[in-house]
Scaffold this motif. Structure first.
Motif, PDB file in Angstrom:
ATOM      1  N   GLY A 262       0.849  -1.311   0.042  1.00 38.89           N
ATOM      2  CA  GLY A 262       0.087   0.048   0.007  1.00 38.89           C
ATOM      3  C   GLY A 262       1.014   1.096  -0.025  1.00 38.89           C
ATOM      4  O   GLY A 262       0.241   2.321  -0.374  1.00 38.89           O
ATOM      5  N   ARG A 263       2.040   1.007   0.298  1.00 38.40           N
ATOM      6  CA  ARG A 263       2.912   2.369   0.197  1.00 38.40           C
ATOM      7  C   ARG A 263       3.040   2.854  -1.176  1.00 38.40           C
ATOM      8  O   ARG A 263       3.376   4.037  -1.396  1.00 38.40           O
ATOM      9  N   LEU A 264       2.903   2.057  -2.098  1.00 40.64           N
ATOM     10  CA  LEU A 264       2.700   2.424  -3.644  1.00 40.64           C
ATOM     11  C   LEU A 264       1.403   2.890  -3.926  1.00 40.64           C
ATOM     12  O   LEU A 264       0.243   2.155  -4.113  1.00 40.64           O
ATOM     13  N   ALA A 265       0.921   4.083  -3.574  1.00 37.37           N
ATOM     14  CA  ALA A 265       0.027   4.659  -3.519  1.00 37.37           C
ATOM     15  C   ALA A 265      -0.807   4.777  -4.966  1.00 37.37           C
ATOM     16  O   ALA A 265      -0.110   4.702  -5.899  1.00 37.37           O
ATOM     17  N   GLY A 266      -2.104   4.509  -5.070  1.00 36.44           N
ATOM     18  CA  GLY A 266      -3.090   4.481  -6.163  1.00 36.44           C
ATOM     19  C   GLY A 266      -2.568   5.376  -7.229  1.00 36.44           C
ATOM     20  O   GLY A 266      -2.573   5.191  -8.363  1.00 36.44           O
ATOM     21  N   PRO A 267      -2.630   6.834  -6.961  1.00 35.20           N
ATOM     22  CA  PRO A 267      -2.315   7.821  -7.896  1.00 35.20           C
ATOM     23  C   PRO A 267      -0.740   7.819  -8.631  1.00 35.20           C
ATOM     24  O   PRO A 267      -0.742   7.983  -9.872  1.00 35.20           O
ATOM     25  N   LEU A 268      -0.079   7.033  -7.940  1.00 31.38           N
ATOM     26  CA  LEU A 268       1.301   6.795  -8.650  1.00 31.38           C
ATOM     27  C   LEU A 268       1.123   5.640  -9.419  1.00 31.38           C
ATOM     28  O   LEU A 268       1.613   5.675 -10.600  1.00 31.38           O
ATOM     29  N   LEU A 269       0.600   4.383  -9.099  1.00 30.80           N
ATOM     30  CA  LEU A 269       0.699   3.261  -9.877  1.00 30.80           C
ATOM     31  C   LEU A 269      -0.353   3.322 -11.121  1.00 30.80           C
ATOM     32  O   LEU A 269      -0.158   2.844 -12.063  1.00 30.80           O
ATOM     33  N   ASP A 270      -1.334   4.412 -10.973  1.00 29.39           N
ATOM     34  CA  ASP A 270      -2.140   4.634 -11.951  1.00 29.39           C
ATOM     35  C   ASP A 270      -1.586   5.145 -13.164  1.00 29.39           C
ATOM     36  O   ASP A 270      -2.075   5.084 -14.412  1.00 29.39           O
ATOM     37  N   ARG A 271      -0.344   5.987 -13.031  1.00 35.20           N
ATOM     38  CA  ARG A 271       0.510   6.340 -13.988  1.00 35.20           C
ATOM     39  C   ARG A 271       1.491   5.346 -14.633  1.00 35.20           C
ATOM     40  O   ARG A 271       2.354   5.665 -15.291  1.00 35.20           O
ATOM     41  N   VAL A 272       1.665   4.198 -14.174  1.00 41.93           N
ATOM     42  CA  VAL A 272       2.579   3.199 -14.538  1.00 41.93           C
ATOM     43  C   VAL A 272       1.770   2.342 -15.491  1.00 41.93           C
ATOM     44  O   VAL A 272       0.860   1.739 -15.380  1.00 41.93           O
ATOM     45  N   ASP A 273       2.496   2.404 -16.908  1.00 43.43           N
ATOM     46  CA  ASP A 273       1.437   1.501 -17.986  1.00 43.43           C
ATOM     47  C   ASP A 273       1.511   0.154 -17.752  1.00 43.43           C
ATOM     48  O   ASP A 273       0.649  -0.449 -18.059  1.00 43.43           O
ATOM     49  N   LEU A 274       2.933  -0.291 -17.480  1.00 40.97           N
ATOM     50  CA  LEU A 274       3.101  -1.806 -17.456  1.00 40.97           C
ATOM     51  C   LEU A 274       3.288  -2.332 -16.054  1.00 40.97           C
ATOM     52  O   LEU A 274       4.150  -1.959 -15.352  1.00 40.97           O
TER      53      LEU A 274
END
Length: 506
Positions: free
Chosen positions: A378-390
């Motif tokens: 959960g430390r990798l917050a959703g807004p950041l992961l949402d910008r990761v394509d793969l």
């Protein structure tokens, strides 16, 4: 009794030519420096006085006022020392006042009169040439870097006496060894690691190839030893050489950061930055007292920023990456001024499935509690992961796995795909599919909604956001480019969705 010359103030990568004026008045001896200098620049008064007397020149016993114009522009660093000394000597008549007014002087002075190298010479000289002042004096250690700027007439000097002799002063030039640039970090000449070193992991290798072809961001989740770090380190080898404007821009960033070795010329290969998970936000995105310096994100411009053990990074550090991921630049606001640094990099994240690292697959060997696993990832917050394509899941490596294709073979396919993207987006200012707005890519798909039916269902189920739809469409176009197609098919859209959601969104 007025002397003038020029220096350059850097705010980010933007150089501003500064007029350095020195006025001598028949009054009690004093030395005043005005024009919004910072602390290190204000100390130049003592360095300049010592350097002038150590060079065998007479110090004018008058009231000296040095103005750095425009006065409202913040000025920082010791690179103004040489210009302050030359303007003062011009006002005293020790050098040709009319001649030095058309020159730019950049460099730090030692107390013995020797010239010491400074950071940011490449963008400083470029700004001088653009302002119509191509004649530049720099320390000898910075001469090779300054000569990289087209149209510049560069003089590499070893001492203040050497500079005065260039400007017509009758002074003995000492035979001194040029001061080496100890801030520069020489680049290793070692051969880049080969993709064939990675055993197995066919799906992950394919994901890295897609990321390289389209400039996409990448997340790899897998147990320790699966090959995540090896794959990330080999991604830059798949990228094409930097074009001339990019090479100059990347080199300028590293010049300001003090990590550029001018003996090797412009940086032609995409850079690779891998900060440790204990890095602070200032070291990753840039910062520092006074005018902020570029961080790892800007040094990775047109290259790869790799965050190994990404969940171990501080949340504040990870969230600061959202601006460059969207805009391709970093804007750092400080009391001393605002600095802009380019930061269009490929973000590669690597993470274990859980704190113990054994939670992949069925997770039979995992000793972590469920709340520990949720808190860790959960430390990798959703807004950041949402910008990761793969977003890929790697299985454990096996000793029986065979090596795959070498870097050269994969890089050839990546180059063809990039050439197709360059032809498609010529005239629009975009180079890779990752830079193209999603609306433009969807327009090119045509009116057939069957192509994106899988994406619509994923949005309805909540496994894909609208931003995620754009990311999937970008990856689908890259898959089509790798296959030599002019547009993606439904199968490629579905594959892009699987690469986006780690197999859980189709």
């Amino acid at each position: 009794m007025l002397g003038r010359t020029h220096a350059v103030a850097l705010l980010g990568l933007e150089g501003h030519v500064v007029e350095v004026e020195a006025h001598l008045a028949p009054s009690l001896p004093a030395f005043t420096l005005v024009g919004l200098p910072d602390a290190s620049l204000a100390e130049s008064r003592d360095r300049v006085r010592a350097a002038v007397t150590s060079s065998g020149l007479a110090w004018p016993n008058r009231r000296i006022t040095v103005n750095l114009s425009p006065a409202s522009l913040p000025k920082a660093g010791s690179g103004f020392d040489l210009a302050v000394a030359v303007a003062t000597l011009a006002a005293a008549g020790a050098v040709d006042a009319a001649g030095v007014s058309g020159w730019v002087h950049v460099g730090e002075l030692g107390l013995d009169g020797r010239l010491r190298p400074v950071r940011g010479v490449l963008p400083a000289v470029a700004a001088a040439v653009a302002a119509g002042l191509p004649r530049v004096v720099v320390p000898a250690a910075n001469a090779a870097e300054a000569a990289l700027v087209p149209g510049a007439h560069v003089v590499g000097a070893t001492s203040l006496a050497h500079v005065c002799a260039v400007h017509g002063a009758d002074v003995v030039v000492p035979d001194v060894t040029p001061v080496a640039d100890v801030t520069a970090a020489p680049r290793s000449a070692a051969q880049a690691p080969d993709l064939a070193d990675v055993l197995g992991q066919e799906e992950a290798r394919h994901g890295v190839e897609v990321a390289a072809a389209g400039g996409h961001h990448l997340l790899m989740v897998g147990p320790p030893g699966a090959g995540k770090t090896m794959l990330a380190a080999r991604l830059p080898g798949l990228l094409p050489d930097l074009e001339e404007p990019d090479a100059v821009e990347v080199t300028a960033v590293h010049s300001v950061a003090g990590t550029f070795d001018p003996t090797r010329g412009l940086l032609r290969r995409p850079p690779f930055e891998d900060p440790h998970h204990t890095a602070t936000a200032a070291s990753v995105v840039g910062g520092g007292s006074g005018v902020p310096r570029p961080g790892a994100a800007s040094r990775a411009h047109r290259g790869v920023l790799f965050l190994d053990e990404a969940p171990e990074f501080r949340p504040a550090v990870l969230q600061t990456l959202r601006q460059p991921l969207e805009q391709g630049e970093l804007v750092l606001h400080r009391a001393a001024g605002t600095a802009r640094y380019p930061a269009r990099f490929q973000l590669v994240l690597a993470a274990n499935p859980c704190p113990c690292g054994r939670g992949s697959g069925k997770g039979l060997g995992c000793t972590c509690r469920s709340e520990q696993r949720r808190r860790y990832f959960g430390r990798l917050a959703g807004p950041l992961l949402d910008r990761v394509d793969l977003q890929l899941e790697l299985p454990p490596a096996r000793a029986t796995d065979a090596p795959g294709e070498p870097t050269a073979a994969v890089a050839a396919r990546v180059a063809q795909a990039r050439a197709a993207q360059g032809e498609r987006w010529r005239g629009h200012g975009w180079r890779t599919n990752a830079e193209v707005p999603g609306a433009r890519l969807r327009e090119r798909l045509g009116p057939d909604r069957a192509l994106v039916a899988d994406l619509d269902r994923a949005v309805d189920r909540g496994t894909l956001s609208l931003r995620g739809v754009d990311r999937v469409v970008r990856v689908a176009w890259t898959l089509a480019d790798l296959d030599g197609r002019t547009a993606p098919s439904r199968a490629q859209v579905r594959e892009a969705l699987l690469l986006r959601t780690r197999g859980h969104g189709a």
